[in-house]
Design a protein around this motif. Structure first.
Motif, PDB file in Angstrom:
ATOM      1  N   SER A 173       0.844  -1.182   0.000  1.00  0.00           N
ATOM      2  CA  SER A 173       0.000   0.000   0.000  1.00  0.00           C
ATOM      3  C   SER A 173       0.885   1.239   0.000  1.00  0.00           C
ATOM      4  N   PHE A 174       0.567   2.179  -0.876  1.00  0.00           N
ATOM      5  CA  PHE A 174       1.286   3.455  -0.909  1.00  0.00           C
ATOM      6  C   PHE A 174       0.564   4.517  -0.086  1.00  0.00           C
ATOM      7  N   HIS A 175      -0.633   4.181   0.399  1.00  0.00           N
ATOM      8  CA  HIS A 175      -1.420   5.170   1.135  1.00  0.00           C
ATOM      9  C   HIS A 175      -1.865   4.570   2.445  1.00  0.00           C
ATOM     10  N   PRO A 176      -1.585   5.096   3.564  1.00  0.00           N
ATOM     11  CA  PRO A 176      -0.789   6.306   3.747  1.00  0.00           C
ATOM     12  C   PRO A 176       0.701   6.019   3.583  1.00  0.00           C
ATOM     13  N   SER A 177       1.440   7.060   3.355  1.00  0.00           N
ATOM     14  CA  SER A 177       2.879   6.959   3.202  1.00  0.00           C
ATOM     15  C   SER A 177       3.474   6.556   4.541  1.00  0.00           C
ATOM     16  N   PRO A 178       4.539   5.818   4.639  1.00  0.00           N
ATOM     17  CA  PRO A 178       5.388   5.310   3.565  1.00  0.00           C
ATOM     18  C   PRO A 178       4.795   4.056   2.927  1.00  0.00           C
ATOM     19  N   LEU A 179       5.422   3.594   1.874  1.00  0.00           N
ATOM     20  CA  LEU A 179       5.044   2.346   1.240  1.00  0.00           C
ATOM     21  C   LEU A 179       5.052   1.246   2.297  1.00  0.00           C
ATOM     22  N   GLN A 180       3.957   0.503   2.386  1.00  0.00           N
ATOM     23  CA  GLN A 180       3.892  -0.628   3.303  1.00  0.00           C
ATOM     24  C   GLN A 180       3.996  -1.906   2.500  1.00  0.00           C
ATOM     25  N   VAL A 239      13.240 -10.093   3.862  1.00  0.00           N
ATOM     26  CA  VAL A 239      12.714  -9.098   2.925  1.00  0.00           C
ATOM     27  C   VAL A 239      13.697  -7.939   2.803  1.00  0.00           C
ATOM     28  N   GLU A 240      14.269  -7.500   3.907  1.00  0.00           N
ATOM     29  CA  GLU A 240      15.286  -6.432   3.873  1.00  0.00           C
ATOM     30  C   GLU A 240      16.449  -6.837   2.968  1.00  0.00           C
ATOM     31  N   GLU A 241      16.871  -8.090   3.059  1.00  0.00           N
ATOM     32  CA  GLU A 241      17.967  -8.567   2.212  1.00  0.00           C
ATOM     33  C   GLU A 241      17.586  -8.511   0.735  1.00  0.00           C
ATOM     34  N   PHE A 242      16.341  -8.894   0.413  1.00  0.00           N
ATOM     35  CA  PHE A 242      15.874  -8.786  -0.966  1.00  0.00           C
ATOM     36  C   PHE A 242      15.917  -7.332  -1.434  1.00  0.00           C
ATOM     37  N   LEU A 243      15.453  -6.425  -0.577  1.00  0.00           N
ATOM     38  CA  LEU A 243      15.378  -5.014  -0.948  1.00  0.00           C
ATOM     39  C   LEU A 243      16.751  -4.384  -1.121  1.00  0.00           C
ATOM     40  N   LYS A 244      17.760  -4.926  -0.465  1.00  0.00           N
ATOM     41  CA  LYS A 244      19.116  -4.403  -0.578  1.00  0.00           C
ATOM     42  C   LYS A 244      19.943  -5.117  -1.636  1.00  0.00           C
ATOM     43  N   SER A 245      19.325  -6.089  -2.300  1.00  0.00           N
ATOM     44  CA  SER A 245      20.039  -6.827  -3.340  1.00  0.00           C
ATOM     45  C   SER A 245      20.321  -5.914  -4.530  1.00  0.00           C
ATOM     46  N   ASP A 303      18.305  -0.110  -6.353  1.00  0.00           N
ATOM     47  CA  ASP A 303      18.112   1.144  -7.073  1.00  0.00           C
ATOM     48  C   ASP A 303      16.639   1.533  -7.164  1.00  0.00           C
ATOM     49  N   VAL A 304      15.765   0.555  -7.183  1.00  0.00           N
ATOM     50  CA  VAL A 304      14.323   0.825  -7.232  1.00  0.00           C
ATOM     51  C   VAL A 304      13.832   1.303  -5.870  1.00  0.00           C
ATOM     52  N   TYR A 362       9.919   3.015   3.022  1.00  0.00           N
ATOM     53  CA  TYR A 362       9.030   1.863   3.152  1.00  0.00           C
ATOM     54  C   TYR A 362       9.024   1.340   4.580  1.00  0.00           C
ATOM     55  N   LYS A 363       8.013   0.534   4.850  1.00  0.00           N
ATOM     56  CA  LYS A 363       7.853  -0.131   6.128  1.00  0.00           C
ATOM     57  C   LYS A 363       7.437  -1.564   5.830  1.00  0.00           C
ATOM     58  N   ILE A 364       8.065  -2.526   6.486  1.00  0.00           N
ATOM     59  CA  ILE A 364       7.713  -3.928   6.311  1.00  0.00           C
ATOM     60  C   ILE A 364       6.785  -4.325   7.451  1.00  0.00           C
ATOM     61  N   VAL A 365       5.643  -4.900   7.093  1.00  0.00           N
ATOM     62  CA  VAL A 365       4.657  -5.342   8.070  1.00  0.00           C
ATOM     63  C   VAL A 365       4.496  -6.848   7.919  1.00  0.00           C
ATOM     64  N   VAL A 366       4.694  -7.571   9.015  1.00  0.00           N
ATOM     65  CA  VAL A 366       4.491  -9.019   9.013  1.00  0.00           C
ATOM     66  C   VAL A 366       3.243  -9.277   9.842  1.00  0.00           C
ATOM     67  N   ARG A 367       2.250  -9.921   9.215  1.00  0.00           N
ATOM     68  CA  ARG A 367       0.977 -10.186   9.887  1.00  0.00           C
ATOM     69  C   ARG A 367       0.830 -11.665  10.214  1.00  0.00           C
ATOM     70  N   SER A 368       0.188 -11.901  11.331  1.00  0.00           N
ATOM     71  CA  SER A 368      -0.065 -13.264  11.780  1.00  0.00           C
ATOM     72  C   SER A 368      -1.294 -13.826  11.063  1.00  0.00           C
ATOM     73  N   LYS A 369      -1.528 -15.106  11.306  1.00  0.00           N
ATOM     74  CA  LYS A 369      -2.693 -15.774  10.739  1.00  0.00           C
ATOM     75  C   LYS A 369      -3.979 -15.084  11.195  1.00  0.00           C
ATOM     76  N   ASP A 370      -3.961 -14.545  12.412  1.00  0.00           N
ATOM     77  CA  ASP A 370      -5.133 -13.850  12.948  1.00  0.00           C
ATOM     78  C   ASP A 370      -5.092 -12.343  12.684  1.00  0.00           C
ATOM     79  N   LYS A 371      -4.324 -11.939  11.672  1.00  0.00           N
ATOM     80  CA  LYS A 371      -4.283 -10.586  11.128  1.00  0.00           C
ATOM     81  C   LYS A 371      -3.751  -9.519  12.082  1.00  0.00           C
ATOM     82  N   LYS A 372      -2.855  -9.918  12.967  1.00  0.00           N
ATOM     83  CA  LYS A 372      -2.216  -8.961  13.863  1.00  0.00           C
ATOM     84  C   LYS A 372      -0.779  -8.753  13.411  1.00  0.00           C
TER      85      LYS A 372
END
Length: 86
Positions: A23-30, A55-61, A66-67, A73-83
């Motif tokens: 999601s780009f809204h709200p900023s930052p990219l999630q 994921v951080e390692e992928f983003l720094k590859s 460069d992209v 950005y912000k990385i969000v990891v959600r549980s099975k119960d959406k937390k």
């Protein structure tokens, strides 16, 4: 950018990633990773941290750095119960 992350995370069972969204809204990219980890699991935070770190390692590859450097950005990891567990 996202196909690299999706393929890398969902292709390995050890990460327990079951879905992906962004999601780009709200900023930052999630960058949102949905997992089969239950928020009540005693090691949920540790497993979420492993997902986030990967994921951080992928983003720094070389392929993505460069992209990504143009977007906060912000990385969000959600549980099975959406937390959020990271």
């Amino acid at each position: 950018m996202f196909p690299v992350i999706i393929d890398g995370m969902m292709g390995k069972k050890e990460y327990e990633v079951t879905g992906f969204a962004y999601s780009f809204h709200p900023s930052p990219l999630q960058i949102i990773l949905k997992t089969s980890i239950k928020s009540t699991d005693k090691d949920a935070k540790e497993r979420a941290a492993k997902v986030e770190q990967t994921v951080e390692e992928f983003l720094k590859s070389d392929e993505l750095k460069d992209v990504v450097k143009t977007y906060p950005y912000k990385i969000v990891v959600r549980s099975k119960d959406k937390k959020q567990i990271n």
